[in-house]
Scaffold this motif. Structure first.
Motif, PDB file in Angstrom:
ATOM      1  N   THR A  17       0.890  -1.144   0.004  1.00 46.47           N
ATOM      2  CA  THR A  17       0.123   0.085  -0.076  1.00 46.47           C
ATOM      3  C   THR A  17       0.979   1.264  -0.022  1.00 46.47           C
ATOM      4  O   THR A  17       0.476   2.291  -0.798  1.00 46.47           O
ATOM      5  CB  THR A  17      -0.775   0.026   1.027  1.00 46.47           C
ATOM      6  OG1 THR A  17      -1.525  -1.191   1.262  1.00 46.47           O
ATOM      7  CG2 THR A  17      -1.804   1.208   1.125  1.00 46.47           C
ATOM      8  N   VAL A  18       1.763   1.281   0.892  1.00 45.07           N
ATOM      9  CA  VAL A  18       2.532   2.579   0.662  1.00 45.07           C
ATOM     10  C   VAL A  18       3.467   2.770  -0.403  1.00 45.07           C
ATOM     11  O   VAL A  18       3.543   3.839  -0.871  1.00 45.07           O
ATOM     12  CB  VAL A  18       3.639   2.299   1.917  1.00 45.07           C
ATOM     13  CG1 VAL A  18       4.875   3.364   1.876  1.00 45.07           C
ATOM     14  CG2 VAL A  18       3.155   1.970   3.534  1.00 45.07           C
ATOM     15  N   GLN A  21       0.860   3.976  -2.983  1.00 49.07           N
ATOM     16  CA  GLN A  21       0.544   5.282  -2.940  1.00 49.07           C
ATOM     17  C   GLN A  21       1.599   6.259  -3.320  1.00 49.07           C
ATOM     18  O   GLN A  21       1.427   7.320  -3.418  1.00 49.07           O
ATOM     19  CB  GLN A  21      -0.214   5.431  -1.411  1.00 49.07           C
ATOM     20  CG  GLN A  21      -1.382   4.580  -0.896  1.00 49.07           C
ATOM     21  CD  GLN A  21      -2.378   5.278  -2.129  1.00 49.07           C
ATOM     22  OE1 GLN A  21      -2.422   6.267  -2.558  1.00 49.07           O
ATOM     23  NE2 GLN A  21      -3.338   4.093  -2.493  1.00 49.07           N
ATOM     24  N   GLU A  22       3.023   6.091  -2.896  1.00 49.69           N
ATOM     25  CA  GLU A  22       4.087   6.787  -3.351  1.00 49.69           C
ATOM     26  C   GLU A  22       4.350   6.928  -4.945  1.00 49.69           C
ATOM     27  O   GLU A  22       4.591   8.057  -5.278  1.00 49.69           O
ATOM     28  CB  GLU A  22       5.251   6.201  -2.622  1.00 49.69           C
ATOM     29  CG  GLU A  22       5.404   6.528  -1.121  1.00 49.69           C
ATOM     30  CD  GLU A  22       5.100   7.868  -0.540  1.00 49.69           C
ATOM     31  OE1 GLU A  22       5.528   8.672  -1.289  1.00 49.69           O
ATOM     32  OE2 GLU A  22       4.441   8.271   0.411  1.00 49.69           O
ATOM     33  N   GLY A  28       1.241  10.746  -2.061  1.00 51.62           N
ATOM     34  CA  GLY A  28       1.851   9.776  -1.068  1.00 51.62           C
ATOM     35  C   GLY A  28       0.887   9.218  -0.080  1.00 51.62           C
ATOM     36  O   GLY A  28      -0.338   9.557  -0.081  1.00 51.62           O
ATOM     37  N   TYR A  29       1.493   8.357   0.830  1.00 55.61           N
ATOM     38  CA  TYR A  29       0.910   7.661   1.717  1.00 55.61           C
ATOM     39  C   TYR A  29       0.043   8.461   2.673  1.00 55.61           C
ATOM     40  O   TYR A  29      -0.881   8.094   3.124  1.00 55.61           O
ATOM     41  CB  TYR A  29       1.876   6.484   2.144  1.00 55.61           C
ATOM     42  CG  TYR A  29       1.110   5.664   3.223  1.00 55.61           C
ATOM     43  CD1 TYR A  29       0.322   4.794   2.749  1.00 55.61           C
ATOM     44  CD2 TYR A  29       1.264   5.376   4.670  1.00 55.61           C
ATOM     45  CE1 TYR A  29      -0.559   3.769   3.402  1.00 55.61           C
ATOM     46  CE2 TYR A  29       0.764   4.726   5.485  1.00 55.61           C
ATOM     47  CZ  TYR A  29      -0.082   3.751   4.945  1.00 55.61           C
ATOM     48  OH  TYR A  29      -0.938   2.918   5.643  1.00 55.61           O
ATOM     49  N   TYR A  32      -2.796   9.952   1.228  1.00 51.57           N
ATOM     50  CA  TYR A  32      -3.980   8.749   1.241  1.00 51.57           C
ATOM     51  C   TYR A  32      -4.437   8.793   2.614  1.00 51.57           C
ATOM     52  O   TYR A  32      -5.776   8.571   2.856  1.00 51.57           O
ATOM     53  CB  TYR A  32      -3.296   7.668   0.787  1.00 51.57           C
ATOM     54  CG  TYR A  32      -3.941   6.356   1.177  1.00 51.57           C
ATOM     55  CD1 TYR A  32      -5.252   6.281   0.296  1.00 51.57           C
ATOM     56  CD2 TYR A  32      -3.801   5.333   2.142  1.00 51.57           C
ATOM     57  CE1 TYR A  32      -6.017   4.909   0.609  1.00 51.57           C
ATOM     58  CE2 TYR A  32      -4.305   4.223   2.337  1.00 51.57           C
ATOM     59  CZ  TYR A  32      -5.559   4.082   1.612  1.00 51.57           C
ATOM     60  OH  TYR A  32      -6.381   3.069   1.585  1.00 51.57           O
TER      61      TYR A  32
END
Length: 66
Positions: A17-18, A21-22, A28-29, A32
């Motif tokens: 997920t990190v 999202q990055e 980015g996370y 998010y």
């Protein structure tokens, strides 16, 4: 050596997920998480406004706390 192995394990197990999202073009996370739990920001201007509001809130808390 163990730190590198632990970091690789953390990224492999829960970092999808990190990393996703990055690599996404949405900030980015951290953005998010802010979208999910605090204030939904759809545009770059709204993300900037959210960051400004968060900084102002943190500065206010720091100013009144001993």
């Amino acid at each position: 050596m163990y730190r590198l192995f632990a970091l690789a394990l953390v990224l492999w197990v829960g970092g999808c997920t990190v990393v996703h999202q990055e690599l996404d073009n949405r900030g980015g996370y951290v953005d998010y998480l802010a979208d999910k739990y605090w204030w939904k920001a759809d545009s770059k201007k709204m993300r900037a406004l959210r960051a400004y509001a968060l900084h102002a809130a943190i500065a206010r808390i720091a100013m009144i706390s001993p």
